[in-house]
Design a protein around this motif. Structure first.
Motif, PDB file in Angstrom:
ATOM      1  N   LEU A  84       0.794  -1.219   0.000  1.00 50.47           N
ATOM      2  CA  LEU A  84       0.000   0.000   0.000  1.00 50.47           C
ATOM      3  C   LEU A  84       0.832   1.279   0.000  1.00 50.47           C
ATOM      4  O   LEU A  84       0.315   2.343  -0.337  1.00 50.47           O
ATOM      5  N   LEU A  85       2.100   1.209   0.331  1.00 56.84           N
ATOM      6  CA  LEU A  85       2.932   2.403   0.372  1.00 56.84           C
ATOM      7  C   LEU A  85       3.725   2.618  -0.915  1.00 56.84           C
ATOM      8  O   LEU A  85       4.522   3.557  -1.006  1.00 56.84           O
ATOM      9  N   VAL A  86       3.513   1.775  -1.906  1.00 54.39           N
ATOM     10  CA  VAL A  86       4.201   1.920  -3.193  1.00 54.39           C
ATOM     11  C   VAL A  86       3.412   2.894  -4.057  1.00 54.39           C
ATOM     12  O   VAL A  86       2.191   2.788  -4.174  1.00 54.39           O
ATOM     13  N   HIS A 150      -1.335  -7.834  -4.376  1.00 58.95           N
ATOM     14  CA  HIS A 150      -2.055  -7.265  -5.524  1.00 58.95           C
ATOM     15  C   HIS A 150      -1.525  -5.893  -5.923  1.00 58.95           C
ATOM     16  O   HIS A 150      -2.072  -5.273  -6.833  1.00 58.95           O
ATOM     17  N   LEU A 151      -0.510  -5.408  -5.241  1.00 66.23           N
ATOM     18  CA  LEU A 151       0.027  -4.064  -5.508  1.00 66.23           C
ATOM     19  C   LEU A 151       1.539  -4.112  -5.652  1.00 66.23           C
ATOM     20  O   LEU A 151       2.256  -3.781  -4.700  1.00 66.23           O
ATOM     21  N   PRO A 152       2.125  -4.515  -6.764  1.00 66.52           N
ATOM     22  CA  PRO A 152       1.491  -5.077  -7.959  1.00 66.52           C
ATOM     23  C   PRO A 152       1.200  -6.563  -7.740  1.00 66.52           C
ATOM     24  O   PRO A 152       1.447  -7.072  -6.642  1.00 66.52           O
ATOM     25  N   ARG A 187      -5.592   2.042  -7.085  1.00 64.56           N
ATOM     26  CA  ARG A 187      -4.559   2.357  -8.073  1.00 64.56           C
ATOM     27  C   ARG A 187      -4.974   3.547  -8.940  1.00 64.56           C
ATOM     28  O   ARG A 187      -4.151   4.400  -9.268  1.00 64.56           O
ATOM     29  N   ARG A 188      -6.261   3.619  -9.274  1.00 62.46           N
ATOM     30  CA  ARG A 188      -6.737   4.755 -10.057  1.00 62.46           C
ATOM     31  C   ARG A 188      -6.548   6.056  -9.273  1.00 62.46           C
ATOM     32  O   ARG A 188      -6.071   7.065  -9.816  1.00 62.46           O
ATOM     33  N   LEU A 189      -6.881   6.024  -7.996  1.00 63.44           N
ATOM     34  CA  LEU A 189      -6.728   7.213  -7.157  1.00 63.44           C
ATOM     35  C   LEU A 189      -5.255   7.591  -6.997  1.00 63.44           C
ATOM     36  O   LEU A 189      -4.916   8.780  -6.969  1.00 63.44           O
ATOM     37  N   LEU A 190      -4.384   6.602  -6.904  1.00 60.09           N
ATOM     38  CA  LEU A 190      -2.950   6.890  -6.835  1.00 60.09           C
ATOM     39  C   LEU A 190      -2.478   7.606  -8.096  1.00 60.09           C
ATOM     40  O   LEU A 190      -1.703   8.563  -8.023  1.00 60.09           O
TER      41      LEU A 190
END
Length: 199
Positions: A84-86, A150-152, A187-190
């Protein structure tokens, strides 16, 4: 490599080219040739039986994107930051590098799922359980760890600890199911945040 095998008492299972994006800064304009040479050396070591497999571990894969093509040997494993911090840029660069090397999910590993520590202040301010389909009995640490897959998208995540209880907690997190739509929205918000507030 032979010294490593001697120290271990056998050939290593996997040897990583660690953070090539940093060492490439010292190669001047010959980045692509330097990366290809390093990957070829590891591929040759694998073929000679000095290690079972080789991989690339990259903290920031962005500088590698323009360097990877058919002249650069394909690693057995790519390890990238996960969790989550990436940031969006690193997540997108990781996905692009996976595609460039045509790696399947089993060949992509994650690292630093907590950005360094589960006791960092950020983990007191967010509840990663919103990424799980069923919060159930999962702790925020477990939810953050499970979501990091999942991230990535990665198949494994490397962790370091000297506390067996922490490892048991993380293993228990693997039973959780991640809400993929929430991950995609995150991911879209990031990406929106990166676009609106470039570093």
């Amino acid at each position: 490599m032979e010294d490593v095998a001697k120290d271990l008492g056998r050939e290593p299972d996997l040897v990583f080219l660690h953070n090539p994006e940093q060492s490439l800064r010292e190669t001047g304009p010959h980045h692509k040739e330097a990366l290809a040479a390093a990957c070829t050396a590891l591929e040759d070591a694998t073929e000679k039986g000095l290690c079972a497999a080789w991989g690339v571990a990259s903290w920031d894969p962005s500088p590698l994107l323009s360097l990877v093509d058919v002249t650069v040997p394909r690693p057995s494993v790519l390890m990238v930051r996960a969790g989550l911090l990436v940031g969006a840029k690193t997540l997108d660069a990781s996905d692009t590098l996976v595609d460039a090397w045509d790696l399947n999910r089993g060949e992509v590993w994650g690292m630093s799922a907590f950005g360094g520590s589960t006791s960092a202040p950020v983990w007191d301010k967010v509840d990663p359980r919103l990424f799980l389909q069923d919060v159930g009995w999962f702790s925020p640490v477990q939810a953050a760890f499970r979501t990091a897959y999942h991230l990535p998208r990665v198949a494994s995540i490397a962790v370091g600890t000297d506390e067996p209880a922490h490892l048991r907690e993380l293993l228990g997190a693997l039973a959780g199911q991640v809400e993929e739509r929430t991950v995609q929205e995150y991911r879209r918000l990031l990406r929106v945040r990166t676009r609106d507030h470039p570093v």
